[in-house]
Motif scaffolding. Structure first.
Motif, short mmCIF file in Angstrom:
data_model
loop_
_atom_site.label_atom_id
_atom_site.label_comp_id
_atom_site.label_asym_id
_atom_site.label_seq_id
_atom_site.Cartn_x
_atom_site.Cartn_y
_atom_site.Cartn_z
N MET A 1 25.96 54.92 65.59
CA MET A 1 26.99 54.57 65.78
C MET A 1 27.47 54.24 67.40
O MET A 1 27.62 55.03 68.00
CB MET A 1 28.00 55.25 65.15
CG MET A 1 29.43 54.96 64.78
SD MET A 1 30.57 55.70 63.82
CE MET A 1 29.70 56.57 62.55
N SER A 2 27.94 52.97 67.49
CA SER A 2 28.41 52.73 68.62
C SER A 2 29.78 52.55 68.72
O SER A 2 30.54 52.52 67.75
CB SER A 2 28.04 51.29 69.05
OG SER A 2 28.30 50.36 68.38
N LYS A 3 30.37 53.00 69.96
CA LYS A 3 31.74 53.20 70.12
C LYS A 3 32.22 52.22 71.27
O LYS A 3 31.73 52.21 72.37
CB LYS A 3 32.17 54.59 70.30
CG LYS A 3 31.88 55.70 69.48
CD LYS A 3 32.52 56.90 69.84
CE LYS A 3 32.24 57.99 68.74
NZ LYS A 3 32.65 59.19 68.91
N THR A 4 33.32 51.47 71.15
CA THR A 4 33.94 50.86 72.03
C THR A 4 35.26 51.10 72.50
O THR A 4 35.86 51.31 71.29
CB THR A 4 33.77 49.40 71.85
OG1 THR A 4 32.37 48.88 71.44
CG2 THR A 4 34.35 48.24 72.73
N LEU A 5 35.60 51.40 73.70
CA LEU A 5 36.95 51.59 74.02
C LEU A 5 37.73 50.19 74.42
O LEU A 5 37.17 49.57 75.16
CB LEU A 5 36.95 52.62 75.30
CG LEU A 5 38.55 52.94 75.87
CD1 LEU A 5 39.47 53.46 75.02
CD2 LEU A 5 38.41 53.58 77.27
N GLU A 6 38.82 49.99 73.56
CA GLU A 6 39.63 48.84 73.86
C GLU A 6 40.59 49.28 74.66
O GLU A 6 41.72 49.72 74.22
CB GLU A 6 40.14 48.08 72.47
CG GLU A 6 38.89 47.63 71.88
CD GLU A 6 39.16 46.80 70.47
OE1 GLU A 6 40.19 46.78 70.18
OE2 GLU A 6 38.33 46.19 69.96
N LEU A 7 41.01 48.56 75.85
CA LEU A 7 42.31 48.83 76.49
C LEU A 7 43.15 47.68 76.07
O LEU A 7 42.66 46.51 76.53
CB LEU A 7 42.04 49.18 77.72
CG LEU A 7 41.04 50.39 78.10
CD1 LEU A 7 40.78 50.48 79.72
CD2 LEU A 7 41.80 51.59 77.55
N ILE A 8 44.40 47.74 75.86
CA ILE A 8 45.03 46.39 75.42
C ILE A 8 46.46 46.67 76.22
O ILE A 8 47.00 47.41 76.22
CB ILE A 8 45.39 46.47 73.78
CG1 ILE A 8 44.26 46.69 72.87
CG2 ILE A 8 46.13 45.38 73.61
CD1 ILE A 8 44.47 47.13 71.55
N PHE A 9 46.55 45.53 76.83
CA PHE A 9 47.60 45.08 77.89
C PHE A 9 48.64 44.09 77.36
O PHE A 9 48.03 43.38 76.38
CB PHE A 9 47.06 44.83 79.23
CG PHE A 9 46.29 46.03 79.90
CD1 PHE A 9 46.65 46.69 80.66
CD2 PHE A 9 44.75 45.70 79.85
CE1 PHE A 9 46.02 47.79 81.40
CE2 PHE A 9 43.94 46.76 80.45
CZ PHE A 9 44.80 47.74 81.32
N LEU A 20 37.28 45.53 77.10
CA LEU A 20 36.38 46.26 76.33
C LEU A 20 35.45 47.03 77.03
O LEU A 20 34.79 46.45 77.99
CB LEU A 20 35.92 45.30 75.00
CG LEU A 20 36.76 44.32 74.44
CD1 LEU A 20 35.64 43.63 73.46
CD2 LEU A 20 37.62 45.36 73.59
N ILE A 21 35.37 48.23 76.74
CA ILE A 21 34.15 49.03 77.40
C ILE A 21 33.48 49.68 76.25
O ILE A 21 33.91 50.30 75.51
CB ILE A 21 34.82 50.51 78.14
CG1 ILE A 21 35.83 49.87 79.16
CG2 ILE A 21 33.77 51.25 78.82
CD1 ILE A 21 36.89 50.81 79.75
N PRO A 22 32.20 48.89 76.52
CA PRO A 22 31.26 49.52 75.21
C PRO A 22 30.40 50.61 75.67
O PRO A 22 30.49 51.07 76.79
CB PRO A 22 30.15 48.08 75.29
CG PRO A 22 30.58 47.64 76.79
CD PRO A 22 31.58 47.85 77.34
N ASP A 23 29.59 51.03 74.54
CA ASP A 23 29.04 52.35 74.63
C ASP A 23 29.56 53.42 75.06
O ASP A 23 29.07 54.04 76.03
CB ASP A 23 27.59 52.13 75.45
CG ASP A 23 26.69 50.85 74.84
OD1 ASP A 23 26.66 50.79 73.63
OD2 ASP A 23 26.20 49.94 75.43
#
Length: 70
Positions: A1-9, A20-23
């Motif tokens: 399962m891959s995880k992506t961090l989404e930083l929303i401004f 988006l910061i993948p993996d």
């Protein structure tokens, strides 16, 4: 399962701008996500085509699970 961090401004037009910061491998806490986002704003490090971010909105981790059929 891959995880992506989404930083929303939010930009000056109050529209969301995502970074988006993948993996994503390590755990992310609210505190270190907020600190990183504030540092990005303070250092003026982001200049996306959607408009320069001016405020922190949210952060989330999106998990994607792929099942190959054939």
């Amino acid at each position: 399962m891959s995880k992506t961090l989404e930083l929303i401004f939010l930009n000056a037009a109050n529209k969301p701008v995502k970074l988006l910061i993948p993996d994503l491998k390590a755990g992310v806490t609210e505190e270190n996500a907020r600190n990183a986002m504030n540092t990005l704003l303070e250092t003026d490090a982001l200049n996306p085509t959607a408009g320069k971010p001016v405020a922190v909105k949210s952060a989330q981790i999106v998990e994607k699970d792929t099942h190959v059929i054939f």
